[in-house]
Design a protein around this motif. Structure first.
Motif, PDB file in Angstrom:
ATOM      1  N   SER A 193      -8.284  -6.928  -1.453  1.00 45.58           N
ATOM      2  CA  SER A 193      -8.371  -5.477  -1.280  1.00 45.58           C
ATOM      3  C   SER A 193      -9.389  -5.105  -0.200  1.00 45.58           C
ATOM      4  CB  SER A 193      -8.752  -4.800  -2.604  1.00 45.58           C
ATOM      5  OG  SER A 193      -7.685  -4.897  -3.533  1.00 45.58           O
ATOM      6  N   ASP A 194      -9.154  -3.974   0.441  1.00 47.06           N
ATOM      7  CA  ASP A 194     -10.062  -3.453   1.446  1.00 47.06           C
ATOM      8  C   ASP A 194     -11.274  -2.858   0.730  1.00 47.06           C
ATOM      9  OD1 ASP A 194     -11.441  -1.903   3.309  1.00 47.06           O
ATOM     10  OD2 ASP A 194      -9.624  -1.257   4.345  1.00 47.06           O
ATOM     11  N   ARG A 203      -5.679   4.788  -0.335  1.00 42.72           N
ATOM     12  CA  ARG A 203      -6.550   5.328   0.711  1.00 42.72           C
ATOM     13  C   ARG A 203      -7.032   6.726   0.337  1.00 42.72           C
ATOM     14  NH1 ARG A 203      -4.759   4.717   6.881  1.00 42.72           N
ATOM     15  NH2 ARG A 203      -5.166   2.567   6.245  1.00 42.72           N
ATOM     16  N   ARG A 208      -1.375   1.348  -1.819  1.00 35.73           N
ATOM     17  CA  ARG A 208      -2.204   2.131  -0.898  1.00 35.73           C
ATOM     18  C   ARG A 208      -2.957   3.179  -1.711  1.00 35.73           C
ATOM     19  NH1 ARG A 208      -0.144   5.294   4.589  1.00 35.73           N
ATOM     20  NH2 ARG A 208      -2.210   5.453   5.578  1.00 35.73           N
ATOM     21  N   SER A 240      -9.496   1.933   1.589  1.00 35.71           N
ATOM     22  CA  SER A 240     -10.291   2.509   2.668  1.00 35.71           C
ATOM     23  C   SER A 240     -10.465   4.015   2.453  1.00 35.71           C
ATOM     24  CB  SER A 240      -9.629   2.241   4.029  1.00 35.71           C
ATOM     25  OG  SER A 240      -8.318   2.763   4.079  1.00 35.71           O
ATOM     26  N   ASP A 249      -5.246  -1.073  -0.463  1.00 32.93           N
ATOM     27  CA  ASP A 249      -5.953  -0.372   0.605  1.00 32.93           C
ATOM     28  C   ASP A 249      -6.841   0.686  -0.038  1.00 32.93           C
ATOM     29  OD1 ASP A 249      -6.866   1.003   2.770  1.00 32.93           O
ATOM     30  OD2 ASP A 249      -4.887   1.509   3.584  1.00 32.93           O
TER      31      ASP A 249
END
Length: 199
Positions: free
Chosen positions: A163-164, A126, A124, A146, A144
């Motif tokens: 992946s985002d 983010r 993550r 984002s 992630d």
């Protein structure tokens, strides 16, 4: 990182090969710490500063480095599995062959970091700051991203599968030869304003 100065200073500690299990350290400056080949299970470091620390070939699992600062540290061949680096930042660190599996690196400061030989999987990231990060030929899979800051990041040849990519602004990053999936290809095409049709 808190605005307060560290309350404790530990200088040139030799933790080579040491096993750290569920230790807790807070508001501590570690200067020239040697963690080479150490094994860290579940230890928590909060609001600490690591200056010129060596994490080479160390293994960390279920550990946390929250709001910490890493300055001129070396992470050669280190592994971090399900670890937390929320709010931590890195300055002039070497990440050669570091391996990160899962874990939470949200809000981490990795601006201009050289991650070309780093591997992130299921992590993550983010709202992490990857401004100007050099990820050429690296691997950031199933991550992630984002809300991440990606301006002028170099993802040329990087494996980004799964992946985002919603935070990517195509005009401000480098993606030549990056490895992506069909779904990601459609997302990028639509971001470019193309009308994607399967037939």
């Amino acid at each position: 990182m808190s605005s307060q100065r560290p309350e404790t200073t530990i200088t040139r500690a030799d933790w080579y090969g040491r096993k750290l299990e569920r230790e807790r350290h807070a508001d501590t400056l570690f200067s020239d710490l040697d963690l080479t080949e150490a094994e860290n299970i579940g230890s928590v470091f909060s609001d600490c500063v690591f200056r010129s620390a060596r994490f080479n070939a160390s293994a960390h699992r279920d550990a946390a480095f929250v709001n910490c600062t890493f300055i001129a540290c070396k992470f050669f061949d280190a592994s971090f599995t399900n670890c937390k680096f929320v709010g931590s930042r890195f300055e002039d660190c070497a990440f050669d062959t570091i391996k990160v599996v899962e874990g939470d690196w949200s809000f981490a400061g990795l601006a201009h970091a050289d991650l070309g030989r780093a591997s992130f999987s299921g992590t993550r990231l983010r709202e992490a700051d990857l401004t100007g990060a050099q990820c050429r030929s690296g691997s950031i899979r199933n991550a992630d991203l984002s809300g991440a800051l990606l301006h002028n990041a170099d993802f040329n040849g990087c494996d980004l599968r799964g992946s985002d990519l919603s935070a990517i602004e195509l005009k401000t990053i480098h993606l030549k030869d990056a490895i992506i999936t069909i779904d990601q290809t459609i997302f990028i095409a639509e971001a470019l304003g193309l009308d994607v049709r399967l037939k």
